[in-house]
Write a protein that holds these residues in place. Structure first.
Motif, PDB file in Angstrom:
ATOM      1  N   ASP A   1       5.242  -5.943 -12.110  1.00 15.92           N
ATOM      2  CA  ASP A   1       5.163  -4.614 -12.297  1.00 15.92           C
ATOM      3  C   ASP A   1       5.651  -3.656 -11.354  1.00 15.92           C
ATOM      4  OD1 ASP A   1       3.292  -4.682 -14.442  1.00 15.92           O
ATOM      5  OD2 ASP A   1       1.488  -4.476 -13.105  1.00 15.92           O
ATOM      6  N   LEU A   2       5.884  -4.250 -10.142  1.00 15.35           N
ATOM      7  CA  LEU A   2       6.937  -3.657  -9.161  1.00 15.35           C
ATOM      8  C   LEU A   2       8.212  -3.437  -9.277  1.00 15.35           C
ATOM      9  CD1 LEU A   2       5.252  -5.355  -6.012  1.00 15.35           C
ATOM     10  CD2 LEU A   2       5.184  -2.979  -6.400  1.00 15.35           C
TER      11      LEU A   2
ATOM     12  N   TRP B   1      -4.217  -2.564  -9.641  1.00 19.98           N
ATOM     13  CA  TRP B   1      -3.314  -3.425  -9.267  1.00 19.98           C
ATOM     14  C   TRP B   1      -4.036  -4.316  -8.092  1.00 19.98           C
ATOM     15  CZ3 TRP B   1      -2.125  -3.119  -3.856  1.00 19.98           C
ATOM     16  CH2 TRP B   1      -2.319  -1.961  -3.456  1.00 19.98           C
TER      17      TRP B   1
ATOM     18  N   GLU C   1       1.030  -1.026  -0.114  1.00 25.49           N
ATOM     19  CA  GLU C   1      -0.071   0.011  -0.037  1.00 25.49           C
ATOM     20  C   GLU C   1       0.912   1.129   0.064  1.00 25.49           C
ATOM     21  OE1 GLU C   1      -3.236   0.480   0.136  1.00 25.49           O
ATOM     22  OE2 GLU C   1      -4.064  -1.725   0.662  1.00 25.49           O
TER      23      GLU C   1
ATOM     24  N   MET D   1       2.212   1.723  -3.495  1.00 25.03           N
ATOM     25  CA  MET D   1       1.285   2.498  -4.446  1.00 25.03           C
ATOM     26  C   MET D   1       0.465   3.298  -4.062  1.00 25.03           C
ATOM     27  SD  MET D   1       1.936  -0.097  -6.597  1.00 25.03           S
ATOM     28  CE  MET D   1       0.916   0.069  -8.006  1.00 25.03           C
TER      29      MET D   1
ATOM     30  N   LYS E   1       8.726   0.318 -10.527  1.00 24.07           N
ATOM     31  CA  LYS E   1       9.268   0.757  -9.018  1.00 24.07           C
ATOM     32  C   LYS E   1      10.648   0.576  -8.806  1.00 24.07           C
ATOM     33  CE  LYS E   1       5.056   2.055  -8.238  1.00 24.07           C
ATOM     34  NZ  LYS E   1       4.271   3.365  -8.453  1.00 24.07           N
TER      35      LYS E   1
ATOM     36  N   GLN F   1      -6.221   2.079  -8.955  1.00 23.90           N
ATOM     37  CA  GLN F   1      -6.289   1.138  -8.083  1.00 23.90           C
ATOM     38  C   GLN F   1      -6.501  -0.235  -8.849  1.00 23.90           C
ATOM     39  OE1 GLN F   1      -5.623   1.796  -4.551  1.00 23.90           O
ATOM     40  NE2 GLN F   1      -4.896   3.530  -5.748  1.00 23.90           N
TER      41      GLN F   1
ATOM     42  N   ASP G   1      -0.404   6.081  -6.623  1.00 22.84           N
ATOM     43  CA  ASP G   1      -1.039   5.435  -7.736  1.00 22.84           C
ATOM     44  C   ASP G   1      -2.354   5.963  -8.010  1.00 22.84           C
ATOM     45  OD1 ASP G   1       1.713   4.531  -8.369  1.00 22.84           O
ATOM     46  OD2 ASP G   1       1.022   2.918  -9.585  1.00 22.84           O
TER      47      ASP G   1
END
Length: 318
Positions: free
Chosen positions: A156-157, A145, A134, A137, A161, A143, A140
């Motif tokens: 994706d992380l 994800w 949390e 993200m 990121k 939501q 972002d």
């Protein structure tokens, strides 16, 4: 539509990469011959590289990574020279998929890319990891994800990121070696293959719980921020092998599909073990371009060589 494209891309690329992101260990069978005539030497270069010589057989092991930033330079000269003098080069595994396999991926895109109806990441992650996710993200606005498959949350992380670009990054060891091999007319072949139907089955049938270790490791990588990939690549360029293997990105790649899959990963390990054993009894020079974790992780190829009586000299991996 975006999720479907992402799923197809992951399937076609087969991470491989490859490089296939790497296992924690690779065991090789005990040879019948005595080992006291075998010497393992390491050659310093812009990429970690070890040379194993036994009689008239020579094996050059290259520890490769993917996801090198495009603006990060490294010295490939030693690697190019080694590739040019090789008789054959073994590249990472390939996935052999048919049109039917691709259609199955498209048909089951929702199953592969999304959570079961009504479920979210909070249903699978511990409160601690959910809170960490949390926090990552929080900025972002989208939501979606929360209901994506944990497999894709992990990817994706790492990409969004932690700065990991995979095969979309800058020139890596395999790119350099392929170019040098073409110039020197040295044959390059994959160390093995994985059938497309097996890959599809692993994507479709794996429960969300199977991807929890991937997401947990990817969260740790994302918490390091977008410089995580650059730090890993800089360690690789400087031959700080242990730091590469211990990097949060490499740890995540080791937990995520396909190297984290309990059915596929053993095949990948066995194919490399068999290829290395064959190279050690084949005349001439064989180069093997393997994921660095396969070679240098705890209980990996280099540790196995030491356990079998080889003298290993070169870049430290512990």
């Amino acid at each position: 539509m975006k999720s479907t494209v992402a799923i197809i891309a992951v399937f076609v690329i087969l991470v491989g990469s490859a490089t296939f992101p790497s296992p924690a260990s690779a065991q090789t069978p005990e040879p019948a011959a005595q080992l006291d005539d075998i010497v393992v030497q390491a050659r310093r270069s812009g990429a970690p590289m070890w040379t194993v010589t036994r009689g008239d057989s020579t094996l050059i092991l290259v520890g490769a990574i993917t996801g090198i930033p495009r603006d990060l330079s490294w010295r490939p000269e030693e690697l190019e020279a080694a590739a040019a003098r090789s008789d054959q080069i073994l590249s990472p595994q390939e996935g052999r998929a048919s049109v039917t396999d691709l259609l199955r991926v498209i048909w089951r895109a929702r199953t592969i890319g999304l959570m079961p109806q009504g479920q979210t990441t909070a249903d699978y992650l511990t409160p601690e990891y959910q809170a960490r996710l949390e926090a990552i993200m929080a900025a972002d606005r989208n939501q979606d994800w929360r209901t994506r498959s944990l497999l894709f949350v992990g990817f994706d992380l790492m990409q969004d990121k932690a700065g990991y670009t995979g095969r979309r990054g800058g020139e890596d060891a395999m790119d350099v070696i392929r170019r040098a091999a073409r110039r020197a007319r040295v044959p390059v072949r994959p160390v093995g293959t994985v059938r497309g139907d097996e890959l599809v089955d692993s994507l479709i049938t794996a429960p969300q719980t199977a991807h929890v270790p991937c997401v947990e490791a990817a969260i740790a990588a994302a918490e390091r921020g977008p410089d995580a990939a650059r730090e890993r690549a800089e360690d690789w360029r400087a031959l700080r092998v242990a730091d590469v293997v211990a990097s949060p990105i490499d740890r995540a790649l080791n937990q995520c599909w396909p190297w984290g899959d309990p059915e596929i990963a053993p095949q990948l390990r066995q194919q490399w073990a068999a290829a290395i054993e064959t190279a050690m009894i084949s005349p001439g020079v064989t180069m093997g371009v393997a994921p660095i974790r396969l070679l240098a992780d705890e209980g990996g190829v280099l540790d196995a060589l030491v356990a079998r009586g080889f003298e290993v000299v070169g870049p430290e991996w512990k």
